[in-house]
Design a protein around this motif. Structure first.
Motif, mmCIF file in Angstrom:
data_model
loop_
_atom_site.group_PDB
_atom_site.id
_atom_site.type_symbol
_atom_site.label_atom_id
_atom_site.label_comp_id
_atom_site.label_asym_id
_atom_site.label_seq_id
_atom_site.Cartn_x
_atom_site.Cartn_y
_atom_site.Cartn_z
ATOM 1 N N ARG A 33 -13.272 -3.995 -41.021
ATOM 2 C CA ARG A 33 -11.876 -3.818 -40.622
ATOM 3 C C ARG A 33 -11.251 -5.144 -40.192
ATOM 4 O O ARG A 33 -10.070 -5.376 -40.403
ATOM 5 N N MET A 34 -12.049 -5.999 -39.592
ATOM 6 C CA MET A 34 -11.525 -7.299 -39.175
ATOM 7 C C MET A 34 -11.307 -8.236 -40.354
ATOM 8 O O MET A 34 -10.371 -9.039 -40.345
ATOM 9 N N LEU A 137 -3.043 -5.529 -41.519
ATOM 10 C CA LEU A 137 -3.933 -6.325 -40.672
ATOM 11 C C LEU A 137 -4.044 -7.753 -41.184
ATOM 12 O O LEU A 137 -4.117 -8.712 -40.403
ATOM 13 N N GLU A 138 -4.040 -7.904 -42.505
ATOM 14 C CA GLU A 138 -4.190 -9.221 -43.114
ATOM 15 C C GLU A 138 -3.033 -10.154 -42.743
ATOM 16 O O GLU A 138 -3.191 -11.373 -42.716
ATOM 17 N N MET A 140 -1.639 -10.333 -39.876
ATOM 18 C CA MET A 140 -1.679 -10.674 -38.453
ATOM 19 C C MET A 140 -2.396 -11.998 -38.234
ATOM 20 O O MET A 140 -3.127 -12.478 -39.092
ATOM 21 N N GLU A 144 -4.681 -11.544 -33.049
ATOM 22 C CA GLU A 144 -4.046 -10.228 -33.061
ATOM 23 C C GLU A 144 -4.951 -9.194 -33.722
ATOM 24 O O GLU A 144 -5.141 -8.082 -33.213
ATOM 25 N N ARG A 145 -5.488 -9.576 -34.852
ATOM 26 C CA ARG A 145 -6.308 -8.637 -35.622
ATOM 27 C C ARG A 145 -7.555 -8.226 -34.854
ATOM 28 O O ARG A 145 -7.892 -7.047 -34.767
ATOM 29 N N VAL A 149 -8.156 -4.415 -33.482
ATOM 30 C CA VAL A 149 -9.282 -3.637 -34.009
ATOM 31 C C VAL A 149 -10.235 -3.242 -32.893
ATOM 32 O O VAL A 149 -10.675 -2.091 -32.798
ATOM 33 N N ALA A 179 0.405 -6.407 -32.606
ATOM 34 C CA ALA A 179 -0.208 -5.858 -33.819
ATOM 35 C C ALA A 179 0.231 -4.414 -34.038
ATOM 36 O O ALA A 179 0.514 -3.997 -35.171
#
Length: 311
Positions: A33-34, A137-138, A140, A144-145, A149, A179
């Motif tokens: 996810r990160m 997410l990409e 950010m 932030e990401r 998460v 975010a």
């Protein structure tokens, strides 16, 4: 890639060994996810375990929460990867799209075909791995990401997030809030799985027929199609915008008798895969709202399709 595993001998030397080994899926969930890349997530988990076993026995015994220690290390490694990835992606040929995850029926068993566990067994498929979610997410910043998460997806408290990100809890709270605003701005009421599947199926049929009016009718007027070839496959270098332009683009790339298009599951949601002569050439993910397709992400980079097989 060789995955890390412990042996019974490891557990005798390290009483926390079985607990540590059991953290693998959670760490992989977090890292994917990160980073939006299963390959990079695997590397992060591998590095995290390597650092754990580089500790002396006495250092490991002094760790009150091995799971917490592994999470902190994995989070910091992800942060470093994200920072370097921003530089690498500035040099990436064309658009960068997260690596698509196949369902177990699409899984090759690894790049060499010899593995047994599939991504659906290793990554929890939920909204937070949907392509639309990962694309936001990409956009950010790395901090932030990671903060979002860890806190909003995995429910880590801000004091713990602060230890990983290297900022104060208040600053991490602001990062997560920023975010969250980005995601809220991009969100629309999600259609049901049946609605998604119907829209994707209708798109497939109109695409195969080269029916431009039908394609336009399925697309949102402001629809955008993004291709990721990474310089390894032919793909548009910039997004295609507007329903008519997107429809004509797809209609012009139908190759009856050669290119087979089938419905599949991409990151837990209905999508399409195109294959030829037993090789998957592209995987398509869709963002759908109000029964109209708003976004299409086409991943053609073969380095991101090693896990996919043609049925």
């Amino acid at each position: 890639m060789t995955s890390f595993s412990t042996t019974p001998g490891d557990d005798r030397l390290d009483p926390a060994g079985s607990t540590v080994a059991g953290e693998r899926r959670r760490l992989l969930d977090l890292a994917y996810r990160m980073l939006g890349s299963l390959a990079e997530a695997e590397d992060v988990v591998q590095e995290t375990y390597a650092r754990w076993y580089a500790l002396s026995r006495w250092e490991r015994e002094a760790v009150a929460s091995p799971g917490g220690w592994l999470t902190r290390v994995a989070g910091r490694v992800c942060l470093d990867v994200l920072r370097s990835a921003r530089v690498r992606r500035e040099r990436y040929v064309g658009e960068w799209v997260p690596e698509p995850l196949p369902a177990h029926t699409e899984w090759t068993g690894g790049a060499g075909g010899g593995g047994t566990a599939d991504p659906a067994d290793r990554i929890t498929l939920d909204e937070s791995v949907g392509m639309a979610f990962l694309v936001v997410l990409e956009a950010m910043t790395p901090a932030e990401r990671v903060a979002f998460v860890l806190h909003d997806v995995f429910r880590y408290p801000f004091p713990e997030v602060a230890r990983i990100v290297g900022r104060t809890p208040a600053a991490c709270r602001q990062l997560a809030s920023s975010a969250r605003r980005r995601l809220d701005a991009a969100r629309t009421p999600p259609p049901s799985t049946a609605q998604r599947a119907r829209a994707v199926r209708d798109f497939k049929q109109a695409w195969e027929a080269g029916d431009i009016p039908a394609l336009i009718g399925l697309l949102d007027p402001g629809a955008v199609a993004v291709g990721d070839g990474g310089g390894h496959a032919t793909a548009t270098l910039r997004p295609i915008e507007g329903a008519e332009h997107v429809a004509r683009f797809f209609a012009g790339r139908t190759r009856p008798g050669r290119l087979a298009i089938r419905e599949c599951t991409v990151n837990g949601q209905p999508g399409l895969a195109a294959h030829m002569d037993g090789t998957v050439l592209a995987v398509y993910a869709f963002d759908i709202a109000d029964d109209r397709i708003r976004r299409i992400w086409a991943v053609l980079n073969p380095q991101k399709l090693k896990l996919w097989k043609a049925s």
